[in-house]
Design a protein around this motif. Structure first.
Motif, short mmCIF file in Angstrom:
data_model
loop_
_atom_site.label_atom_id
_atom_site.label_comp_id
_atom_site.label_asym_id
_atom_site.label_seq_id
_atom_site.Cartn_x
_atom_site.Cartn_y
_atom_site.Cartn_z
N SER A 184 -0.19 -80.01 -4.63
CA SER A 184 -1.49 -80.53 -4.12
C SER A 184 -1.65 -80.52 -2.81
CB SER A 184 -1.72 -81.95 -4.82
OG SER A 184 -1.65 -82.16 -6.21
N ILE A 185 -0.63 -80.77 -1.93
CA ILE A 185 -0.56 -80.59 -0.54
C ILE A 185 -0.96 -79.47 0.01
CG2 ILE A 185 0.52 -81.18 1.63
CD1 ILE A 185 1.66 -83.60 0.31
N GLN A 186 -0.15 -78.34 -0.66
CA GLN A 186 -0.37 -77.01 -0.20
C GLN A 186 -1.73 -76.53 -0.68
OE1 GLN A 186 2.93 -75.14 -2.62
NE2 GLN A 186 4.06 -74.83 -0.97
N CYS A 187 -2.67 -77.12 -1.41
CA CYS A 187 -3.68 -76.49 -1.87
C CYS A 187 -4.90 -77.06 -0.94
CB CYS A 187 -4.25 -76.65 -3.37
SG CYS A 187 -3.04 -75.66 -4.26
N ALA A 188 -4.59 -77.94 -0.43
CA ALA A 188 -5.44 -78.92 0.33
C ALA A 188 -5.82 -78.16 1.68
CB ALA A 188 -5.15 -80.48 0.59
#
Length: 100
Positions: free
Chosen positions: A64-68
């Motif tokens: 999720s962090i990578q996509c944010a």
């Protein structure tokens, strides 16, 4: 009777989604010695369907962090054991040391 994958999807996935929205999240495993708490939380690497809640949650969070975009994250995790009214930090340097 359920796999850790099923338990994660039913119980922890919605919690982690809430964490990604900024809420605090806690998973509390309670039961008798030998009832499967550690296995459910940690699991095993192979087969991958038996990875525990903790590694699944970490994968979920970091994906999720990578996509944010345009966001900052502060991630803090703890893994505590409460046994006979003694509290221990299982991620600490000395897992035998009792916490106050």
């Amino acid at each position: 009777e359920h796999s850790t994958e099923h338990i994660y999807n039913e119980v922890a996935y919605p919690l982690v989604e809430g964490v990604m929205e900024g809420y605090n999240g806690t998973i509390f495993a309670y039961g008798q010695t030998g009832s499967g708490k550690s296995f459910t939380m940690q699991g095993v690497v192979d087969p991958s369907s038996q990875k525990g809640i903790i590694p699944r949650a970490f994968e979920h969070i970091f994906e999720s962090i990578q996509c944010a975009e345009n966001a900052k994250f502060l991630l803090r995790a703890s893994y505590l054991e409460i046994y006979n009214e003694d509290v221990r930090d299982l991620l600490g340097a000395d897992t035998k040391q009792k916490l106050e």
